[in-house]
Scaffold this motif. Structure first.
Motif, mmCIF file in Angstrom:
data_model
loop_
_atom_site.group_PDB
_atom_site.id
_atom_site.type_symbol
_atom_site.label_atom_id
_atom_site.label_comp_id
_atom_site.label_asym_id
_atom_site.label_seq_id
_atom_site.Cartn_x
_atom_site.Cartn_y
_atom_site.Cartn_z
ATOM 1 N N TYR A 36 0.997 41.385 87.174
ATOM 2 C CA TYR A 36 1.396 41.380 85.770
ATOM 3 C C TYR A 36 0.181 41.730 84.935
ATOM 4 O O TYR A 36 -0.934 41.281 85.237
ATOM 5 N N PHE A 38 -0.565 41.430 80.787
ATOM 6 C CA PHE A 38 -0.058 41.033 79.475
ATOM 7 C C PHE A 38 -1.114 41.342 78.422
ATOM 8 O O PHE A 38 -2.310 41.224 78.690
ATOM 9 N N GLY A 42 1.467 38.455 74.425
ATOM 10 C CA GLY A 42 2.464 38.077 75.414
ATOM 11 C C GLY A 42 3.397 39.201 75.833
ATOM 12 O O GLY A 42 4.362 38.964 76.545
ATOM 13 N N CYS A 44 4.437 42.128 78.118
ATOM 14 C CA CYS A 44 4.114 42.564 79.469
ATOM 15 C C CYS A 44 3.910 44.075 79.453
ATOM 16 O O CYS A 44 4.849 44.842 79.235
ATOM 17 N N TYR A 47 4.153 45.666 85.144
ATOM 18 C CA TYR A 47 4.703 44.766 86.146
ATOM 19 C C TYR A 47 4.956 45.578 87.412
ATOM 20 O O TYR A 47 5.642 46.593 87.375
ATOM 21 N N HIS A 63 9.009 37.489 82.847
ATOM 22 C CA HIS A 63 7.779 37.742 82.099
ATOM 23 C C HIS A 63 7.498 36.613 81.113
ATOM 24 O O HIS A 63 6.356 36.172 80.966
ATOM 25 N N LYS A 64 8.539 36.128 80.441
ATOM 26 C CA LYS A 64 8.364 35.014 79.499
ATOM 27 C C LYS A 64 7.902 33.749 80.213
ATOM 28 O O LYS A 64 7.033 33.024 79.725
ATOM 29 N N PHE A 67 4.154 34.208 81.240
ATOM 30 C CA PHE A 67 3.238 34.089 80.107
ATOM 31 C C PHE A 67 3.205 32.642 79.600
ATOM 32 O O PHE A 67 2.144 32.130 79.253
#
Length: 162
Positions: A36, A38, A42, A44, A47, A63-64, A67
């Motif tokens: 990842y 970022f 936050g 992305c 990936y 992704h959330k 992060f």
């Protein structure tokens, strides 16, 4: 919701794009599972999966979660830092390089390796739990990011890398 390992009721077909070569320092590539990248907000930017036994249902949710995990761990490590007398409140954003930081953590199924650049770019490499220190590999990936993405005049900062 399962993140790594275990069984899943539904499987999602992998993307049609070919998988890139594994980052340096990860042996044959079988050790690197996920990468990842970022930005400081936050988003992305990149990936990639190489070997991930279980795929999540929604990449945006994944992704959330990642992060959020990083945000919480950075805040937690700053709060319990024994070298500073002044402790901030949990959940307050930290500047890159502020307080202590963590480099990795390990579970019985994976190891999360983490690096944050001075500009706030966060690199996360998830590997096999027996993989050694990946700080040099993450620095190499960051140098590639700077050389080929940041210095590219066609790249708009803050947009996902294609």
């Amino acid at each position: 919701m399962q993140f790594f390992g275990g069984s899943s009721l539904t499987s999602v077909a992998p993307e049609a794009s070919p998988a890139p070569a594994a980052p340096p320092g990860t042996g044959t590539g079988a050790n690197a599972q996920v990468l990842y990248v970022f930005n400081r907000n936050g988003v992305c930017l990149l990936y990639r999966e190489w070997h991930r036994p279980l795929r999540t249902l929604d990449p945006a949710q994944d992704h959330k979660l990642m992060f959020g995990l990083l945000f919480s761990l950075r805040s937690f490590t700053a709060k319990i830092d024994p070298t500073t007398a002044e402790k901030g409140n949990l959940g307050v954003p930290l500047l890159p390089g502020q307080c202590c930081s963590f480099y990795s953590f390990k579970t019985n199924t994976y190891k999360l390796n983490f690096m944050e650049s001075p500009s706030g770019i966060k690199l996360i490499l998830i590997t096999h739990p027996r993989t050694g220190d990946q700080r040099d590999a993450l620095k190499h990936i960051y140098n590639l990011y700077v050389e080929y993405v940041v210095k590219n005049p066609l790249y708009a900062p803050g947009t996902p890398i294609k």
